[in-house]
Motif scaffolding. Structure first.
Motif, PDB file in Angstrom:
ATOM      1  N   VAL A 102       0.854  -1.186   0.000  1.00 38.95           N
ATOM      2  CA  VAL A 102       0.000   0.000   0.000  1.00 38.95           C
ATOM      3  C   VAL A 102       0.889   1.235   0.000  1.00 38.95           C
ATOM      4  O   VAL A 102       1.862   1.309   0.755  1.00 38.95           O
ATOM      5  CB  VAL A 102      -0.937   0.016   1.229  1.00 38.95           C
ATOM      6  CG1 VAL A 102      -1.751   1.305   1.283  1.00 38.95           C
ATOM      7  CG2 VAL A 102      -1.858  -1.198   1.218  1.00 38.95           C
ATOM      8  N   GLU A 104       0.728   5.308   0.612  1.00 42.72           N
ATOM      9  CA  GLU A 104      -0.070   6.410   1.157  1.00 42.72           C
ATOM     10  C   GLU A 104       0.675   7.703   0.874  1.00 42.72           C
ATOM     11  O   GLU A 104       1.869   7.805   1.145  1.00 42.72           O
ATOM     12  CB  GLU A 104      -0.284   6.233   2.654  1.00 42.72           C
ATOM     13  CG  GLU A 104      -1.082   4.980   2.989  1.00 42.72           C
ATOM     14  CD  GLU A 104      -1.255   4.778   4.472  1.00 42.72           C
ATOM     15  OE1 GLU A 104      -1.918   5.623   5.106  1.00 42.72           O
ATOM     16  OE2 GLU A 104      -0.710   3.793   4.984  1.00 42.72           O
ATOM     17  N   LYS A 116      -5.669   8.773  -0.966  1.00 48.40           N
ATOM     18  CA  LYS A 116      -5.001   8.581   0.326  1.00 48.40           C
ATOM     19  C   LYS A 116      -4.257   7.246   0.395  1.00 48.40           C
ATOM     20  O   LYS A 116      -3.173   7.172   0.950  1.00 48.40           O
ATOM     21  CB  LYS A 116      -6.010   8.656   1.476  1.00 48.40           C
ATOM     22  CG  LYS A 116      -6.670  10.007   1.602  1.00 48.40           C
ATOM     23  CD  LYS A 116      -5.686  11.053   2.045  1.00 48.40           C
ATOM     24  CE  LYS A 116      -6.393  12.387   2.198  1.00 48.40           C
ATOM     25  NZ  LYS A 116      -5.492  13.496   2.184  1.00 48.40           N
ATOM     26  N   ARG A 117      -4.879   6.204  -0.148  1.00 41.54           N
ATOM     27  CA  ARG A 117      -4.272   4.870  -0.104  1.00 41.54           C
ATOM     28  C   ARG A 117      -4.387   4.230  -1.480  1.00 41.54           C
ATOM     29  O   ARG A 117      -5.458   4.233  -2.079  1.00 41.54           O
ATOM     30  CB  ARG A 117      -4.961   4.000   0.935  1.00 41.54           C
ATOM     31  CG  ARG A 117      -4.793   4.514   2.354  1.00 41.54           C
ATOM     32  CD  ARG A 117      -5.641   3.743   3.345  1.00 41.54           C
ATOM     33  NE  ARG A 117      -5.523   2.323   3.181  1.00 41.54           N
ATOM     34  CZ  ARG A 117      -4.951   1.491   4.044  1.00 41.54           C
ATOM     35  NH1 ARG A 117      -4.457   1.945   5.162  1.00 41.54           N
ATOM     36  NH2 ARG A 117      -4.890   0.203   3.819  1.00 41.54           N
ATOM     37  N   ARG A 119      -3.358   0.618  -3.521  1.00 38.74           N
ATOM     38  CA  ARG A 119      -2.821  -0.751  -3.525  1.00 38.74           C
ATOM     39  C   ARG A 119      -1.943  -0.857  -4.771  1.00 38.74           C
ATOM     40  O   ARG A 119      -2.362  -0.488  -5.864  1.00 38.74           O
ATOM     41  CB  ARG A 119      -3.961  -1.767  -3.578  1.00 38.74           C
ATOM     42  CG  ARG A 119      -3.556  -3.195  -3.841  1.00 38.74           C
ATOM     43  CD  ARG A 119      -2.812  -3.858  -2.727  1.00 38.74           C
ATOM     44  NE  ARG A 119      -3.634  -3.982  -1.531  1.00 38.74           N
ATOM     45  CZ  ARG A 119      -3.115  -4.252  -0.331  1.00 38.74           C
ATOM     46  NH1 ARG A 119      -1.818  -4.434  -0.199  1.00 38.74           N
ATOM     47  NH2 ARG A 119      -3.886  -4.342   0.718  1.00 38.74           N
TER      48      ARG A 119
END
Length: 143
Positions: A102, A104, A116-117, A119
């Motif tokens: 992940v 961020e 924001k995040r 994968r």
């Protein structure tokens, strides 16, 4: 689950000029973090130019497919103030390495808030004893 966190809000020129020997010594985790940080936070495209294969493919967050040159040119659209890279899994078989985790970020992409995040999965292949980035996918995550 192996997690590695990397937050670099300073040292913008600390590792800009890694030699090929230095890059050969990096683990997949280190190389993955180095690429994300240099590109997103420091706007340094030299590492991607050195480490990505000539036929590198990026599947970007909105589903666009970019080649190496497009990915390098896209750095101009980033205004990122912090990066945190988490690695959930590393798969390594002979000359193939896959890093899954992940990303961020805080900041903007094309003057819009960065997801924001995200994968990601990064696929590396080993050429002449050095890991080279072959492809990367990036998918925004729901919060």
């Amino acid at each position: 689950m192996k997690k590695i966190f990397l937050i670099l809000l300073f040292f913008p020129s600390l590792i800009f000029s890694q030699s090929s020997n230095d890059l050969k010594q990096m683990s997949l985790a280190e190389l993955n973090d180095y690429l994300f940080t240099e590109m997103a936070l420091n706007k340094n495209t030299e590492p991607l130019n050195k480490i990505a294969t000539d036929d590198f493919v990026l599947i970007a967050a909105p589903g666009m497919i970019e080649n190496k040159m497009q990915a390098i040119e896209g750095v101009d659209n980033l205004n990122i103030s912090s990066v945190k890279v988490t690695i959930d899994k590393i798969l390594e078989k002979e000359n193939i390495g896959i890093v899954i985790g992940v990303l961020e970020m805080e900041g903007t992409i094309m003057n819009r808030p960065a997801p924001k995040r995200i994968r990601y999965s990064s696929v590396f292949i080993k050429e002449d004893g050095m890991w080279k980035l072959q492809t990367r996918t990036m998918t925004p995550m729901r919060m």
